[in-house]
Design a protein around this motif. Structure first.
Motif, mmCIF file in Angstrom:
data_model
loop_
_atom_site.group_PDB
_atom_site.id
_atom_site.type_symbol
_atom_site.label_atom_id
_atom_site.label_comp_id
_atom_site.label_asym_id
_atom_site.label_seq_id
_atom_site.Cartn_x
_atom_site.Cartn_y
_atom_site.Cartn_z
ATOM 1 N N UNK A 158 0.996 -1.652 -0.127
ATOM 2 C CA UNK A 158 0.443 0.248 -0.105
ATOM 3 C C UNK A 158 0.979 1.202 -0.136
ATOM 4 N N UNK A 159 1.944 1.007 0.387
ATOM 5 C CA UNK A 159 2.694 1.871 0.556
ATOM 6 C C UNK A 159 3.410 2.508 -0.733
ATOM 7 N N UNK A 160 4.012 2.170 -1.611
ATOM 8 C CA UNK A 160 4.232 1.641 -2.684
ATOM 9 C C UNK A 160 3.666 2.655 -3.687
ATOM 10 N N UNK A 161 1.746 2.093 -3.674
ATOM 11 C CA UNK A 161 0.995 2.412 -4.548
ATOM 12 C C UNK A 161 0.761 3.750 -3.935
ATOM 13 N N UNK A 162 0.576 4.189 -2.975
ATOM 14 C CA UNK A 162 0.480 5.973 -2.207
ATOM 15 C C UNK A 162 1.463 6.500 -3.115
ATOM 16 N N UNK A 163 2.942 6.376 -2.677
ATOM 17 C CA UNK A 163 3.881 6.985 -3.291
ATOM 18 C C UNK A 163 3.743 6.908 -4.411
ATOM 19 N N UNK B 234 -5.681 11.614 -1.133
ATOM 20 C CA UNK B 234 -5.388 11.929 0.116
ATOM 21 C C UNK B 234 -3.926 12.224 0.254
ATOM 22 N N UNK B 235 -3.267 13.050 0.100
ATOM 23 C CA UNK B 235 -1.884 13.027 -0.117
ATOM 24 C C UNK B 235 -0.639 14.436 0.525
ATOM 25 N N UNK B 236 0.348 13.593 1.066
ATOM 26 C CA UNK B 236 1.373 15.085 1.269
ATOM 27 C C UNK B 236 1.386 16.000 0.558
ATOM 28 N N UNK C 98 2.261 21.093 -12.898
ATOM 29 C CA UNK C 98 2.588 20.668 -14.129
ATOM 30 C C UNK C 98 4.084 20.063 -15.076
ATOM 31 N N UNK C 99 4.296 18.992 -14.850
ATOM 32 C CA UNK C 99 5.281 17.892 -15.005
ATOM 33 C C UNK C 99 5.150 17.063 -15.447
ATOM 34 N N UNK D 276 1.033 6.657 -7.103
ATOM 35 C CA UNK D 276 0.173 7.962 -7.091
ATOM 36 C C UNK D 276 -0.246 9.583 -6.620
ATOM 37 N N UNK D 277 1.407 9.346 -5.069
ATOM 38 C CA UNK D 277 1.147 10.932 -5.064
ATOM 39 C C UNK D 277 2.680 11.615 -5.680
ATOM 40 N N UNK D 278 3.181 10.707 -6.643
ATOM 41 C CA UNK D 278 4.383 10.961 -7.303
ATOM 42 C C UNK D 278 3.779 11.635 -9.037
#
Length: 523
Positions: A245-250, A325-327, A262-263, A252-254
């Protein structure tokens, strides 16, 4: 991290083990352990990648056929209790022939301590003092089950009573029981009621209760090591699940960070990622920014924080088609994509409800109080960054005005929109420093309150008596401070042009006061 046979032999906890055959096989990956009874072999057990221990004395071992069979089954290594040295050398030669590493120990190594060490070595899970394991219960079979359902099925076979696992994070119940009444109860009753009816054990992961193991009746003392093995097995699966889940969250966050900033380097890849996530470039979207008041590390690698993020996401997902939801920039950012065709008023009503759910959830988890800002609705993910910027400015307004737990909507801020937009330009910073610089420096050097007094005076239309009442001071104190302020200000507060500049500088200062580098600029 994948462990190997060589890693096992080099680990200080296993220094009494030695390799006597197929030394070249040290690099074989080690995935688990299996206990094999020579005279009652279970041909259904998968031996691939496993350290195989023979539960019979070496003198009774049938020899080449067994070693060949283990090698063909893909076993990582064979572990024997040391016996006659000449016989061991013979088995070492056979092991060399088939390329199967042969490991020996001077005495039977299998006890609770060894299995606990092996679990810690292979899966980085600490069993804890209460988890005494016994190999006679075939505990390793439970610890190294391929998935939770397989573990529950084996557990029920070993115990002979119905059992179930309630996953707190995913809000699901898993059981292999054929008892319909038990199955219906564990899947429908609240956990508190189940704990009153059944025998249970908590699964604690990273200091949090992550799940509960339920049994239809109290287990016997001699079965406790089986229970402990099951608890360890569940913790291993939880850890693997957390990592996934951590890998998926990171990931998706990226992806969303690239949209926000806008990258987008490869538009075709970007569109493919959108499609795989079930999103459209022209989807309606908005952002909600949450800034926590207390000190809290916003780190996905922190298990409790990660669980909190997922819990908030789950609570508000029922209101919208897509929620993430992300940081982002020291804040928690909720990206909301409502279903198409909804009226703006209806969407904002749901956003308000979603924010209340999120605040309730944060309170339940013991998180600090927060400031919340909501950006405007955009009609394309390409504009998501604008909504996020608006949300963070609205959260800053909430912080300036000490509004706690209630959302501030950017589109309702009127003049503040203009001030916060120009605050970043050099001209605004120069105005702020020219007008207020000496007052701010005086407060820093003397731990003073002249700036706060100036804000209160302006808010009360320069009425000394009202300002004194608001600040709980004697009017003479305010008069003295006003005199000192007049000496420090580069202008006359009775002159309307300077008064306008002062009013603008004070509003800019409300924004800048959270950024010490700006306040120090030019000193």
């Amino acid at each position: 991290m994948v462990k190997s046979v060589g890693d096992f032999l080099r680990d200080k906890r296993f220094k009494k083990f030695r390799l006597i055959g197929a030394v070249s096989g040290e690099g074989r990956s080690l995935d688990g352990m299996r206990v094999v009874d020579l005279f009652k072999p279970d041909k259904t057990v998968d031996l691939h990648g496993n350290l195989v221990f023979l539960s019979n004395a070496v003198g009774e071992t049938p020899g080449p056929a067994l070693i060949r069979g283990l090698a063909e089954a893909g076993a990582a290594a064979l572990l024997l209790v040391a016996g006659d040295e000449s016989l061991l050398r013979r088995y070492g030669e056979i092991a060399d022939e088939y390329g199967l590493p042969l490991i020996t120990a001077d005495s039977n190594p299998f006890n609770g301590s060894f299995i606990a060490d092996f679990v810690s070595f292979l899966w980085d899970i600490s069993p804890g003092a209460s988890n005494f394991l016994s190999y006679t219960d075939i505990s390793v079979e439970l610890i190294d089950s391929p998935n939770i359902m397989a573990l529950m099925s084996r557990l029920e076979d070993y115990l002979g009573i119905p059992s179930a696992y309630r996953d707190m994070a995913l809000n699901r119940t898993l059981t292999a029981s054929k008892d319909r009444n038990f199955t219906e109860m564990v899947k429908t009753y609240p956990l508190r009621e189940l704990q009153r009816i059944f025998y249970y054990r908590w699964i604690v992961n990273e200091g949090m209760r992550a799940g509960c193991l339920l049994f239809s009746e109290e287990v016997k003392p001699e079965q406790l090591s089986i229970i402990n093995a099951a608890l360890l097995g569940l913790r291993i699966h939880l850890k693997k699940g957390n990592q996934e889940r951590l890998a998926r969250k990171k990931l998706s966050s990226n992806f969303f960070t690239a949209i926000l900033e806008e990258r987008i380097e490869d538009y075709a890849v970007f569109m493919e990622k959108l499609r795989s996530a079930g999103l459209h470039r022209d989807s309606d979207c908005l952002a909600v920014a949450v800034e926590l008041r207390g000190e809290m590390v916003l780190d996905y690698d922190d298990f409790k924080f990660m669980m909190g993020i997922e819990s908030i996401e789950k609570r508000i997902s029922s209101l919208f088609e897509n929620v993430f939801v992300m940081t982002y920039k020291d804040a928690i950012l909720c990206i909301i994509m409502p279903a198409g065709g909804q009226q703006k008023e209806r969407i904002m009503e749901r956003v308000l409800h979603a924010v209340r759910l999120a605040v309730d959830e944060m309170g339940r988890m013991g998180w600090p109080e927060c400031h919340i800002g909501c950006g405007g609705i955009k009609n394309s993910l390409a504009s998501l960054g604008d909504s996020a910027s608006e949300a963070m400015k609205a959260a800053q307004y909430s912080k300036i005005n000490e509004i706690i737990g209630s959302p501030i909507f950017w589109e309702e801020l009127d003049s503040y929109q203009i001030i916060s937009t120009i605050a970043a330009c050099p001209e605004a910073k120069r105005l702020h420093h020219r007008v207020l610089g000496r007052v701010l420096r005086h407060d820093r050097e003397h731990n003073g309150e002249l700036t706060d007094t100036l804000v209160s005076l302006e808010r009360n239309n320069w009425n000394v008596r009202l300002t004194a009442k608001e600040m709980s001071f004697h009017p003479n104190t305010i008069k003295y401070r006003l005199h000192k302020i007049s000496e420090l200000l580069d202008g006359d507060v009775d002159e309307y042009r300077f008064k306008f500049d002062l009013s603008m500088a004070l509003r800019l200062n409300a924004i800048y006061r959270f950024d010490k580098s700006i306040l120090m600029e030019g000193d």
